[in-house]
Design a protein around this motif. Structure first.
Motif, PDB file in Angstrom:
ATOM      1  N   ASN A  50       0.868  -1.182   0.000  1.00 21.09           N
ATOM      2  CA  ASN A  50       0.000   0.000   0.000  1.00 21.09           C
ATOM      3  C   ASN A  50       0.897   1.222   0.000  1.00 21.09           C
ATOM      4  N   HIS A  51       0.369   2.335  -0.496  1.00 18.80           N
ATOM      5  CA  HIS A  51       1.113   3.591  -0.501  1.00 18.80           C
ATOM      6  C   HIS A  51       0.125   4.733  -0.376  1.00 18.80           C
ATOM      7  N   LYS A  52       0.407   5.660   0.522  1.00 16.57           N
ATOM      8  CA  LYS A  52      -0.437   6.843   0.666  1.00 16.57           C
ATOM      9  C   LYS A  52       0.096   7.926  -0.256  1.00 16.57           C
ATOM     10  N   ALA A  53      -0.746   8.404  -1.145  1.00 16.78           N
ATOM     11  CA  ALA A  53      -0.333   9.431  -2.102  1.00 16.78           C
ATOM     12  C   ALA A  53       0.085  10.704  -1.375  1.00 16.78           C
ATOM     13  N   GLY A  54       1.158  11.299  -1.863  1.00 13.68           N
ATOM     14  CA  GLY A  54       1.625  12.561  -1.315  1.00 13.68           C
ATOM     15  C   GLY A  54       2.490  12.438  -0.075  1.00 13.68           C
ATOM     16  N   GLY A  55       2.670  11.247   0.430  1.00 13.27           N
ATOM     17  CA  GLY A  55       3.463  11.074   1.639  1.00 13.27           C
ATOM     18  C   GLY A  55       4.791  10.414   1.344  1.00 13.27           C
ATOM     19  N   VAL A  56       5.775  10.701   2.162  1.00  8.76           N
ATOM     20  CA  VAL A  56       7.065  10.034   2.027  1.00  8.76           C
ATOM     21  C   VAL A  56       7.117   8.883   3.022  1.00  8.76           C
ATOM     22  N   ARG A  57       7.803   7.840   2.647  1.00  2.00           N
ATOM     23  CA  ARG A  57       7.968   6.659   3.505  1.00  2.00           C
ATOM     24  C   ARG A  57       6.631   6.081   3.949  1.00  2.00           C
ATOM     25  N   THR A  58       5.669   6.049   3.018  1.00  2.14           N
ATOM     26  CA  THR A  58       4.342   5.553   3.365  1.00  2.14           C
ATOM     27  C   THR A  58       4.077   4.159   2.807  1.00  2.14           C
ATOM     28  N   LEU A  59       5.102   3.480   2.311  1.00  3.49           N
ATOM     29  CA  LEU A  59       4.904   2.109   1.851  1.00  3.49           C
ATOM     30  C   LEU A  59       4.580   1.233   3.053  1.00  3.49           C
ATOM     31  N   SER A  60       3.585   0.385   2.900  1.00  4.05           N
ATOM     32  CA  SER A  60       3.253  -0.569   3.954  1.00  4.05           C
ATOM     33  C   SER A  60       2.871  -1.890   3.303  1.00  4.05           C
TER      34      SER A  60
END
Length: 125
Positions: A64-74
């Motif tokens: 998963n990845h939150k758009a616009g955020g850094v280091r948001t891979l989960s």
């Protein structure tokens, strides 16, 4: 190729290696690696190569990845790999243990007490 058919395809050897790197990074540091860190770890010529692998892992449902955020891979639970979670209760228990061990060190005890207070009041999430 439709999203359904992409999601059903198994990971390639390199995709599995990238996924394992990301999972191990998250397990050890508690946050996801940057695209640059992935590129450096695999000695890709360009971050775009790392981005392509990450994008495919997202499309296949492994990340998963939150758009616009850094280091948001989960991680998702698709791979069956256990995702490490830290609960607030677990953190509070750890703080209590550390406070007992460092009761004689006023500076450390004060930091731990402030941390505990910050979590309880919601100042620290």
């Amino acid at each position: 190729m439709t999203t359904k058919s992409i999601a059903d395809k198994p990971l390639s050897r390199r995709q599995q290696e990238v996924y394992d790197f990301i999972a191990d990074f998250i397990d050890s540091k508690g946050y996801g690696p940057s695209i640059r860190e992935i590129a450096d770890a695999f000695m890709f010529e360009s971050p775009s190569s790392a981005f392509s692998h990450v994008d495919m892992l997202i499309r296949k449902g492994y990340l998963n990845h939150k758009a616009g955020g850094v280091r948001t891979l989960s991680l998702t639970d698709k791979s069956g790999r256990r995702i490490a979670m830290v609960s607030q209760a677990g953190v509070m228990e750890w703080i209590a243990q550390q406070s007992n061990q460092h009761a004689k060190d006023a500076a450390v005890y004060a930091l731990l007490t402030d941390l505990q207070d910050g979590i309880q009041t919601g100042r620290i999430c």
